[in-house]
Design a protein around this motif. Structure first.
Motif, PDB file in Angstrom:
ATOM      1  N   ALA A   1     -16.409   8.066  -3.721  1.00  0.00           N
ATOM      2  CA  ALA A   1     -15.149   8.803  -3.785  1.00  0.00           C
ATOM      3  C   ALA A   1     -14.546   8.987  -2.397  1.00  0.00           C
ATOM      4  CB  ALA A   1     -15.372  10.158  -4.447  1.00  0.00           C
ATOM      5  N   LEU A   2     -15.376   9.344  -1.440  1.00  0.00           N
ATOM      6  CA  LEU A   2     -14.866   9.600  -0.090  1.00  0.00           C
ATOM      7  C   LEU A   2     -14.458   8.320   0.614  1.00  0.00           C
ATOM      8  CD1 LEU A   2     -17.315  12.456   0.851  1.00  0.00           C
ATOM      9  CD2 LEU A   2     -14.831  12.649   0.573  1.00  0.00           C
ATOM     10  N   ARG A   3     -15.145   7.229   0.348  1.00  0.00           N
ATOM     11  CA  ARG A   3     -14.708   5.946   0.905  1.00  0.00           C
ATOM     12  C   ARG A   3     -13.339   5.559   0.342  1.00  0.00           C
ATOM     13  NH1 ARG A   3     -18.686   2.784   3.507  1.00  0.00           N
ATOM     14  NH2 ARG A   3     -20.777   3.688   3.460  1.00  0.00           N
ATOM     15  N   ILE A   4     -13.127   5.791  -0.938  1.00  0.00           N
ATOM     16  CA  ILE A   4     -11.820   5.512  -1.541  1.00  0.00           C
ATOM     17  C   ILE A   4     -10.749   6.389  -0.902  1.00  0.00           C
ATOM     18  CG2 ILE A   4     -10.466   5.723  -3.661  1.00  0.00           C
ATOM     19  CD1 ILE A   4     -13.038   4.947  -5.201  1.00  0.00           C
ATOM     20  N   LEU A   5     -11.040   7.681  -0.751  1.00  0.00           N
ATOM     21  CA  LEU A   5     -10.060   8.607  -0.189  1.00  0.00           C
ATOM     22  C   LEU A   5      -9.766   8.277   1.272  1.00  0.00           C
ATOM     23  CD1 LEU A   5      -8.350  11.119  -0.839  1.00  0.00           C
ATOM     24  CD2 LEU A   5     -10.246  12.504   0.035  1.00  0.00           C
ATOM     25  N   ARG A   6     -10.810   7.948   2.028  1.00  0.00           N
ATOM     26  CA  ARG A   6     -10.619   7.536   3.425  1.00  0.00           C
ATOM     27  C   ARG A   6      -9.669   6.347   3.514  1.00  0.00           C
ATOM     28  NH1 ARG A   6     -15.463   4.183   5.456  1.00  0.00           N
ATOM     29  NH2 ARG A   6     -14.380   2.808   4.002  1.00  0.00           N
ATOM     30  N   ASP A   7      -9.909   5.336   2.675  1.00  0.00           N
ATOM     31  CA  ASP A   7      -9.072   4.141   2.732  1.00  0.00           C
ATOM     32  C   ASP A   7      -7.665   4.426   2.220  1.00  0.00           C
ATOM     33  OD1 ASP A   7     -11.226   2.840   3.791  1.00  0.00           O
ATOM     34  OD2 ASP A   7     -11.776   1.804   1.933  1.00  0.00           O
ATOM     35  N   ARG A   8      -7.546   5.357   1.290  1.00  0.00           N
ATOM     36  CA  ARG A   8      -6.223   5.768   0.814  1.00  0.00           C
ATOM     37  C   ARG A   8      -5.431   6.383   1.963  1.00  0.00           C
ATOM     38  NH1 ARG A   8      -4.656   7.432  -4.568  1.00  0.00           N
ATOM     39  NH2 ARG A   8      -2.747   8.676  -4.549  1.00  0.00           N
ATOM     40  N   TYR A   9      -6.095   7.229   2.754  1.00  0.00           N
ATOM     41  CA  TYR A   9      -5.414   7.837   3.897  1.00  0.00           C
ATOM     42  C   TYR A   9      -5.016   6.764   4.902  1.00  0.00           C
ATOM     43  CZ  TYR A   9      -4.287  10.894   7.763  1.00  0.00           C
ATOM     44  OH  TYR A   9      -3.616  11.530   8.786  1.00  0.00           O
ATOM     45  N   ARG A  10      -5.944   5.880   5.219  1.00  0.00           N
ATOM     46  CA  ARG A  10      -5.691   4.880   6.268  1.00  0.00           C
ATOM     47  C   ARG A  10      -4.595   3.889   5.874  1.00  0.00           C
ATOM     48  NH1 ARG A  10     -11.319   2.286   7.910  1.00  0.00           N
ATOM     49  NH2 ARG A  10     -10.089   1.501   9.665  1.00  0.00           N
ATOM     50  N   SER A  11      -4.459   3.601   4.585  1.00  0.00           N
ATOM     51  CA  SER A  11      -3.472   2.624   4.146  1.00  0.00           C
ATOM     52  C   SER A  11      -2.162   3.262   3.681  1.00  0.00           C
ATOM     53  CB  SER A  11      -4.053   1.776   3.003  1.00  0.00           C
ATOM     54  OG  SER A  11      -4.319   2.592   1.865  1.00  0.00           O
ATOM     55  N   ALA A  12      -2.053   4.578   3.799  1.00  0.00           N
ATOM     56  CA  ALA A  12      -0.838   5.273   3.352  1.00  0.00           C
ATOM     57  C   ALA A  12       0.382   4.740   4.086  1.00  0.00           C
ATOM     58  CB  ALA A  12      -0.984   6.771   3.575  1.00  0.00           C
TER      59      ALA A  12
END
Length: 241
Positions: free
Chosen positions: A79-90
């Motif tokens: 979950a946190l890897r997904i959220l991290r990448d969501r932030y980085r690719s925003a």
């Protein structure tokens, strides 16, 4: 609607290794009274978790919330890897702030040092780089909760990696007397990274604050110094009391 959280959880469970799970449980100190008390491991390796997270990186925040609610450490890691990448690719500040706010709202599920370390430098650190949240980070550095304090310290790695050192030095001053081992290790790690960019800045920090730091943090901070200099700094930063 398909149960994406259930699907992802089943994929993680399919990679489980009971022997490795027992090893992880010991390593993360999940026994009574330990910092990881009650955490549950499936025994899945980091590369497998990264692949699963990458495959499902488009899931919505409701799915991420369901994953974070899991008792299994590795599911929360996905979950946190997904959220991290969501932030980085925003693509916009609005999207980044949405991911950040979600992260803070679910901070109680970021409850192990590796979960902090995989997420805070990018999500909180990204906000600090954007000129936001430094006040929040200062408050978190003084929090009673161990993982909240570690998030504050490790978050400053994000700016340090971009050559912005001041947040790390500021937070470092707030936790120099925090002698919890996991904070000491985080502080030393961050300071070592500062030293990679500007050794003189690290040495000035140690000259001013080293005597109040635990030996663990000092040793981590000076790992890359030449051996004679390490010995000198260890002696120079020794608490005279």
């Amino acid at each position: 609607m398909p149960d994406r959280a259930g699907e992802i959880t089943r994929q993680v469970e399919a990679e489980s290794d009971p022997a490795f799970a027992r090893e992880l449980s010991r390593f993360f100190q999940t026994g009574p009274g330990d910092y990881g008390e009650g955490d549950c491991f499936l025994g899945v390796r980091a590369g497998q978790l990264e692949a699963i997270a990458r495959h499902h990186r488009e899931v919505d925040l409701a799915t991420v919330a369901d994953l974070l609610a899991s008792p299994f450490h590795e599911v929360r890691m996905v979950a946190l890897r997904i959220l991290r990448d969501r932030y980085r690719s925003a693509r916009s500040d609005r999207e980044r702030m949405e991911a950040y706010r979600f992260y803070e709202e679910h901070g109680d599920r970021v409850n192990s040092w590796d979960l902090v370390d995989i997420s805070a430098p990018w999500i909180i650190g990204g906000e600090v780089l954007a000129g936001r949240r430094m006040g929040v980070v200062r408050r978190q550095a003084r929090a009673r909760d161990l993982w909240t304090r570690r998030r504050a310290v490790v978050a400053t790695l994000g700016p340090v990696r971009q050559g912005v050192l001041e947040p790390a030095l500021e937070v470092g001053q707030l936790v120099v007397e925090d002698h919890d081992d996991l904070i000491q290790k985080a502080l030393g790690w961050v300071l070592r990274e500062v030293g990679k960019r500007d050794r003189a800045t690290l040495d000035r920090f140690l000259a001013r604050h080293g005597a109040r730091m635990g030996r663990t943090a000092v040793r981590y901070a000076i790992e890359l110094h030449p051996e004679p200099e390490r010995r000198r700094l260890l002696e120079a930063t020794r608490d005279p009391v």
